[in-house]
Design a protein around this motif. Structure first.
Motif, PDB file in Angstrom:
ATOM      1  N   ILE A 379       4.985  16.356 -22.242  1.00 60.07           N
ATOM      2  CA  ILE A 379       4.640  15.788 -20.935  1.00 60.07           C
ATOM      3  C   ILE A 379       4.003  14.409 -21.102  1.00 60.07           C
ATOM      4  CG2 ILE A 379       3.231  16.110 -18.874  1.00 60.07           C
ATOM      5  CD1 ILE A 379       3.524  19.100 -19.236  1.00 60.07           C
ATOM      6  N   PHE A 380       3.130  14.268 -22.102  1.00 59.24           N
ATOM      7  CA  PHE A 380       2.541  12.956 -22.380  1.00 59.24           C
ATOM      8  C   PHE A 380       3.621  11.953 -22.791  1.00 59.24           C
ATOM      9  CE2 PHE A 380      -1.625  15.229 -23.523  1.00 59.24           C
ATOM     10  CZ  PHE A 380      -2.093  15.054 -22.232  1.00 59.24           C
ATOM     11  N   VAL A 381       4.597  12.412 -23.564  1.00 53.91           N
ATOM     12  CA  VAL A 381       5.706  11.533 -23.948  1.00 53.91           C
ATOM     13  C   VAL A 381       6.473  11.081 -22.709  1.00 53.91           C
ATOM     14  CG1 VAL A 381       7.938  11.444 -25.156  1.00 53.91           C
ATOM     15  CG2 VAL A 381       5.956  12.488 -26.270  1.00 53.91           C
ATOM     16  N   LEU A 382       6.736  12.019 -21.800  1.00 53.60           N
ATOM     17  CA  LEU A 382       7.451  11.685 -20.565  1.00 53.60           C
ATOM     18  C   LEU A 382       6.686  10.643 -19.761  1.00 53.60           C
ATOM     19  CD1 LEU A 382       9.725  12.268 -18.498  1.00 53.60           C
ATOM     20  CD2 LEU A 382       8.284  14.086 -17.580  1.00 53.60           C
ATOM     21  N   LEU A 383       5.385  10.875 -19.559  1.00 52.17           N
ATOM     22  CA  LEU A 383       4.585   9.937 -18.774  1.00 52.17           C
ATOM     23  C   LEU A 383       4.468   8.589 -19.478  1.00 52.17           C
ATOM     24  CD1 LEU A 383       1.770  12.362 -17.552  1.00 52.17           C
ATOM     25  CD2 LEU A 383       3.788  11.582 -16.297  1.00 52.17           C
ATOM     26  N   TYR A 384       4.314   8.616 -20.802  1.00 52.60           N
ATOM     27  CA  TYR A 384       4.255   7.359 -21.559  1.00 52.60           C
ATOM     28  C   TYR A 384       5.553   6.561 -21.384  1.00 52.60           C
ATOM     29  CZ  TYR A 384       4.548   4.180 -25.535  1.00 52.60           C
ATOM     30  OH  TYR A 384       4.733   3.061 -26.307  1.00 52.60           O
ATOM     31  N   GLU A 385       6.679   7.233 -21.536  1.00 53.45           N
ATOM     32  CA  GLU A 385       7.973   6.552 -21.416  1.00 53.45           C
ATOM     33  C   GLU A 385       8.171   5.955 -20.025  1.00 53.45           C
ATOM     34  OE1 GLU A 385      10.754   6.206 -23.502  1.00 53.45           O
ATOM     35  OE2 GLU A 385       9.523   6.782 -25.200  1.00 53.45           O
ATOM     36  N   LEU A 386       7.679   6.636 -19.019  1.00 57.87           N
ATOM     37  CA  LEU A 386       7.861   6.151 -17.652  1.00 57.87           C
ATOM     38  C   LEU A 386       6.910   5.011 -17.305  1.00 57.87           C
ATOM     39  CD1 LEU A 386       8.267   9.547 -15.755  1.00 57.87           C
ATOM     40  CD2 LEU A 386      10.039   7.830 -16.097  1.00 57.87           C
ATOM     41  N   ILE A 387       5.679   5.069 -17.840  1.00 55.94           N
ATOM     42  CA  ILE A 387       4.628   4.155 -17.385  1.00 55.94           C
ATOM     43  C   ILE A 387       4.424   2.951 -18.297  1.00 55.94           C
ATOM     44  CG2 ILE A 387       2.152   3.991 -16.884  1.00 55.94           C
ATOM     45  CD1 ILE A 387       2.289   6.976 -16.088  1.00 55.94           C
ATOM     46  N   ILE A 388       4.438   3.151 -19.615  1.00 55.50           N
ATOM     47  CA  ILE A 388       4.112   2.047 -20.536  1.00 55.50           C
ATOM     48  C   ILE A 388       5.337   1.171 -20.814  1.00 55.50           C
ATOM     49  CG2 ILE A 388       3.081   1.432 -22.758  1.00 55.50           C
ATOM     50  CD1 ILE A 388       1.200   2.801 -20.718  1.00 55.50           C
ATOM     51  N   PRO A 389       6.358   1.659 -21.538  1.00 55.48           N
ATOM     52  CA  PRO A 389       7.534   0.795 -21.726  1.00 55.48           C
ATOM     53  C   PRO A 389       8.435   0.738 -20.494  1.00 55.48           C
ATOM     54  CG  PRO A 389       7.865   2.866 -22.876  1.00 55.48           C
ATOM     55  CD  PRO A 389       6.472   2.905 -22.327  1.00 55.48           C
ATOM     56  N   ARG A 390       8.161   1.627 -19.516  1.00 55.05           N
ATOM     57  CA  ARG A 390       8.922   1.669 -18.259  1.00 55.05           C
ATOM     58  C   ARG A 390      10.414   1.848 -18.501  1.00 55.05           C
ATOM     59  NH1 ARG A 390       6.252  -1.397 -13.220  1.00 55.05           N
ATOM     60  NH2 ARG A 390       4.093  -0.872 -13.670  1.00 55.05           N
ATOM     61  N   HIS A 391      10.748   2.795 -19.350  1.00 53.39           N
ATOM     62  CA  HIS A 391      12.144   3.126 -19.551  1.00 53.39           C
ATOM     63  C   HIS A 391      12.689   3.843 -18.317  1.00 53.39           C
ATOM     64  CE1 HIS A 391      11.385   3.003 -24.171  1.00 53.39           C
ATOM     65  NE2 HIS A 391      11.823   1.843 -23.725  1.00 53.39           N
ATOM     66  N   SER A 392      14.001   3.884 -18.204  1.00 51.24           N
ATOM     67  CA  SER A 392      14.624   4.553 -17.060  1.00 51.24           C
ATOM     68  C   SER A 392      14.250   6.033 -17.061  1.00 51.24           C
ATOM     69  CB  SER A 392      16.142   4.393 -17.118  1.00 51.24           C
ATOM     70  OG  SER A 392      16.655   5.019 -18.283  1.00 51.24           O
ATOM     71  N   PRO A 393      14.211   6.660 -15.889  1.00 51.51           N
ATOM     72  CA  PRO A 393      13.840   8.083 -15.834  1.00 51.51           C
ATOM     73  C   PRO A 393      14.717   8.973 -16.694  1.00 51.51           C
ATOM     74  CG  PRO A 393      13.778   7.134 -13.641  1.00 51.51           C
ATOM     75  CD  PRO A 393      14.378   6.094 -14.540  1.00 51.51           C
ATOM     76  N   ASP A 394      16.037   8.702 -16.732  1.00 43.53           N
ATOM     77  CA  ASP A 394      16.911   9.561 -17.533  1.00 43.53           C
ATOM     78  C   ASP A 394      16.640   9.400 -19.023  1.00 43.53           C
ATOM     79  OD1 ASP A 394      17.904   6.973 -17.039  1.00 43.53           O
ATOM     80  OD2 ASP A 394      19.912   7.528 -17.699  1.00 43.53           O
ATOM     81  N   LEU A 395      16.365   8.171 -19.489  1.00 37.18           N
ATOM     82  CA  LEU A 395      16.042   7.970 -20.901  1.00 37.18           C
ATOM     83  C   LEU A 395      14.701   8.615 -21.242  1.00 37.18           C
ATOM     84  CD1 LEU A 395      16.650   6.752 -23.646  1.00 37.18           C
ATOM     85  CD2 LEU A 395      15.610   4.597 -22.863  1.00 37.18           C
ATOM     86  N   ALA A 396      13.720   8.486 -20.339  1.00 38.65           N
ATOM     87  CA  ALA A 396      12.406   9.097 -20.570  1.00 38.65           C
ATOM     88  C   ALA A 396      12.536  10.614 -20.666  1.00 38.65           C
ATOM     89  CB  ALA A 396      11.451   8.718 -19.440  1.00 38.65           C
ATOM     90  N   ALA A 397      13.307  11.206 -19.754  1.00 43.59           N
ATOM     91  CA  ALA A 397      13.495  12.661 -19.787  1.00 43.59           C
ATOM     92  C   ALA A 397      14.244  13.088 -21.044  1.00 43.59           C
ATOM     93  CB  ALA A 397      14.255  13.115 -18.541  1.00 43.59           C
TER      94      ALA A 397
END
Length: 690
Positions: A379-397
């Protein structure tokens, strides 16, 4: 205690699980080789979706076509034509639940073919845009019929009826009274728009379902399969169980955590309510109130970013803003709603004179965290991917699923000594957990995929020219009054939501009313941001999940609590009144959606004051603060809520230049009411830690 809870919950839990299985897995339970057909298709679907996020590049229309084909195949193989058994010789296959009839195999193949047609003849259809040939017409009409039948099997008759009415209106509009008259469309235009382009069935909702929603649903399914659901519950109980009304507060926290990645209120009820409802009853909550609290918190799980029951991604596409902007706008209302639920459980516990559970009956916090901290990491990885590098939702998931898969594969190996396993056996268990999680995620997606595709029929008809007419009709019905228009929209959203899944309800109502809300408000010189209009219809669609007589979440909770489902639903709706107030408030006070606000300290200030407003409103509606409220205190508490929700209105009325200072007035009034009640409170313990 464990034995007492087990005795209380077993019968109701089984009924609730059956409801969850029917919602997610269909009615059909087959044996033999055919039992592997649907799981194999579901696993292939998950692998296909994961491939799209890693190495497979396809045109978006082709992706949507394949996505729908997988969903239709699973529907017709998992759900019989009729829910009831059919006794008529020769027609018994219509209600067959113990094997897959040959007719349903045939229908599934034809449905898959119809869904893939736009992919198989991609270039030909592109060259014939606006001029469909006979084959296009036949397959296009068949796709509409087969899709609506799939929707009927999965989610009931409401959405097919609505789509059918809009389709009929498209053809018979010229014959309607002047007030409702529409120029109408030809069959070729209807088929071309609905079945052969990306303006109807294969529109934006299905695209979002295929590109993004699937991966988040898959992530949630795998997280649950890994054991995170029980970990969230144990963590919540270890933190809050010893306080007054602790099991109810634990239900709020655990359902909020589950709601981060879950899009199903029934799944939330069954996952967390299995443990929290019996515990709530044990500390003194009446059965229907224990069920109602779980209904309220589980339903509100769909308000929580980052998933929001799959709607966050569709809202981003419709409003044409970044996905993170949707999460930002939804954050304060969602978290304030949950804080208000904490407050309501505290008030109920105070009214009933409750205490918390003994520490010996609760899981140990550090032991629980030590054994389950790894569930938080994805879950922390998901939130990090979405918020910090701002990757696309599908890539973050996708990356979060990758991390979760490694954890699932190795967790049994790490615990092999306590479970008496070898390394090979641990890896085997982890591998099958991953496979079953993928199968479960795909099966959970069926209703979303079918709902978004079917709702696309309504969207396609609206885009044929109905938009302006709908705006005119709503303006006429509301007589130009913005508040009355909001009430009509809220009522329509809740009525539709009784028969539609949240996502489908949002798509339909957003297509019909969100643009109209913005337009009519502009006519009256009042600016309503488009994101506010979309969140407004989304919130009221969610509230239908606990609105009698249809609210399925209430039936699931009542089964566990062994309470009356209508009474449970009514009480759950009473708790959710504070959620029903929020959409009206953020329409008139867009600060709650952080529109144009980028200051983090100011956002925290607005959030805190919104929470105070929610607490005041909750105390007024529940008739309890520190002690039971008197009539004039209720009026004062409603005044506090009004100030906190509409600080600009209050500032303008009393002549305060900076409307943020109005919050301080409301805070002072709230403190004064606190002082009044403190003087007559019978016991200081009534202010026990919330």
């Amino acid at each position: 205690m464990a034995e007492e809870i087990k005795d209380v919950r077993d019968e109701g839990l089984e009924a609730a699980r059956r409801m969850k299985e029917e919602e997610e897995l269909g009615l059909r339970r087959v044996t033999g080789w055919s039992a592997y057909v649907v799981p194999t298709i579901a696993l292939c679907w998950s692998l296909f979706q994961l491939s799209l996020s890693s190495w497979l590049l396809l045109d978006s229309t082709i992706i949507r076509s394949i996505h729908l084909a997988f969903a239709l195949a699973i529907v017709f193989l998992s759900y019989p034509t009729l829910k009831r058994d059919v006794k008529i010789p020769g027609l018994r296959w219509l209600g067959e639940k113990h094997k897959i009839p040959l007719a349903d195999y045939l229908i599934a193949i034809l449905g898959v073919g119809a869904a893939l047609y736009i992919f198989l003849d991609y270039e030909g259809i592109a060259n014939r845009v606006g001029r469909p040939n006979l084959r296009d017409m036949v397959i296009g009409v068949f796709l509409v019929i087969i899709l609506l039948d799939a929707a009927r099997r999965v989610i009931g008759p409401a959405l097919p009826v609505i789509a059918g009415l809009f389709t009929a209106y498209a053809f018979f509009g010229p014959y309607m009274p002047d007030f409702l008259a529409f120029k109408g469309v030809s069959l070729s235009r209807y088929v071309g728009q609905i079945s052969l382009t990306t303006e109807g069935i294969f529109g934006i909702p299905l695209d979002v379902s295929a590109r993004i929603v699937f991966l988040f649903v898959l992530f949630g399914s795998m997280l649950e399969r890994a054991g995170a659901g029980r970990f969230f519950i144990d963590m919540a109980m270890s933190l809050l169980g010893r306080y007054k009304g602790g099991p109810a507060k634990a239900a709020v926290l655990s359902s909020g955590m589950t709601g981060l990645v879950s899009g199903s209120s029934i799944a939330n009820v069954v996952t967390t309510g299995t443990f929290t409802i019996p515990m709530m009853k044990k500390v003194g909550y009446p059965d229907y109130k224990a069920g109602a609290i779980e209904v309220a918190v589980s339903t509100n799980g769909q308000l929580m970013p980052p998933v929001m029951g799959a709607a966050a991604f569709i809202i981003a596409e419709y409003v044409n803003i970044p996905y993170l902007e949707v999460c930002k706008s939804a954050a304060i209302p969602a978290f304030a709603s949950y804080m208000a639920l904490f407050w309501l459980t505290h008030l109920e516990a105070g009214k009933l004179g409750m205490k918390g559970l003994p520490k010996a009956d609760l899981p140990a916090f550090w032991h629980t965290l030590k054994n389950g901290w790894h569930y938080l990491f994805p879950i922390f990885v998901l939130l990090y991917e979405l918020i910090i590098p701002r990757h696309s939702p599908d890539l973050a998931a996708f990356r979060s699923i990758g991390v979760l898969s490694v954890i699932m594969l190795l967790q049994h190996v790490v615990r092999r000594k306590t479970k008496g396993l070898t390394v090979g056996e641990g890896l085997k268990l982890g591998f099958f957990d991953i496979i079953n999680g993928m199968i479960g995620g795909a099966r959970n997606m069926v209703s979303v995929a079918v709902a978004t595709a079917s709702a696309g029929i309504v969207v396609g008809v609206v885009t044929m020219g109905l938009g302006g007419l709908i705006t005119s009709i709503i303006d006429t019905l509301s007589m130009g009054n913005l508040f009355l228009m909001l009430l009509i929209t809220a009522a329509a959203s809740m009525i539709l939501g009784m028969g539609l899944p949240t996502t489908a309800n949002y798509i339909v109502m957003a297509s019909l009313t969100a643009p109209a809300l913005v337009t009519i408000a502009e006519w009256q010189g009042f600016e309503v941001p488009l994101i506010a209009a979309h969140l407004f219809v989304f919130y009221f669609g969610i509230l239908a999940d606990d609105t009698p007589p249809v609210g399925l979440a209430a039936y699931a909770a009542a089964a566990i609590a062994k309470s009356d489902p209508i009474k449970t639903g009514l009480q759950g709706f009473a708790y959710d009144i504070r959620t029903a107030v929020l959409p009206f408030m953020f329409i008139f006070n867009t600060d709650m959606l952080l529109v144009g606000i980028d200051s983090f300290p100011l956002a925290i200030y607005i959030f805190a004051m919104t929470c105070v407003g929610m607490f005041a409103f909750g105390s007024a509606t529940q008739g309890y603060f520190i002690t039971r409220t008197r009539w004039y205190e209720i009026i004062l508490l409603l005044g506090v809520a009004l100030i906190m929700f509409r600080p600009g209105f209050f500032a303008h009325y009393v002549g305060i230049d900076n409307h943020y200072l109005s919050y301080l007035v409301g805070l002072g009034l709230w403190a004064a009411i606190f002082g009044l009640q403190k003087l007559r409170a019978p016991k200081p313990e009534n202010l026990a830690t919330a």
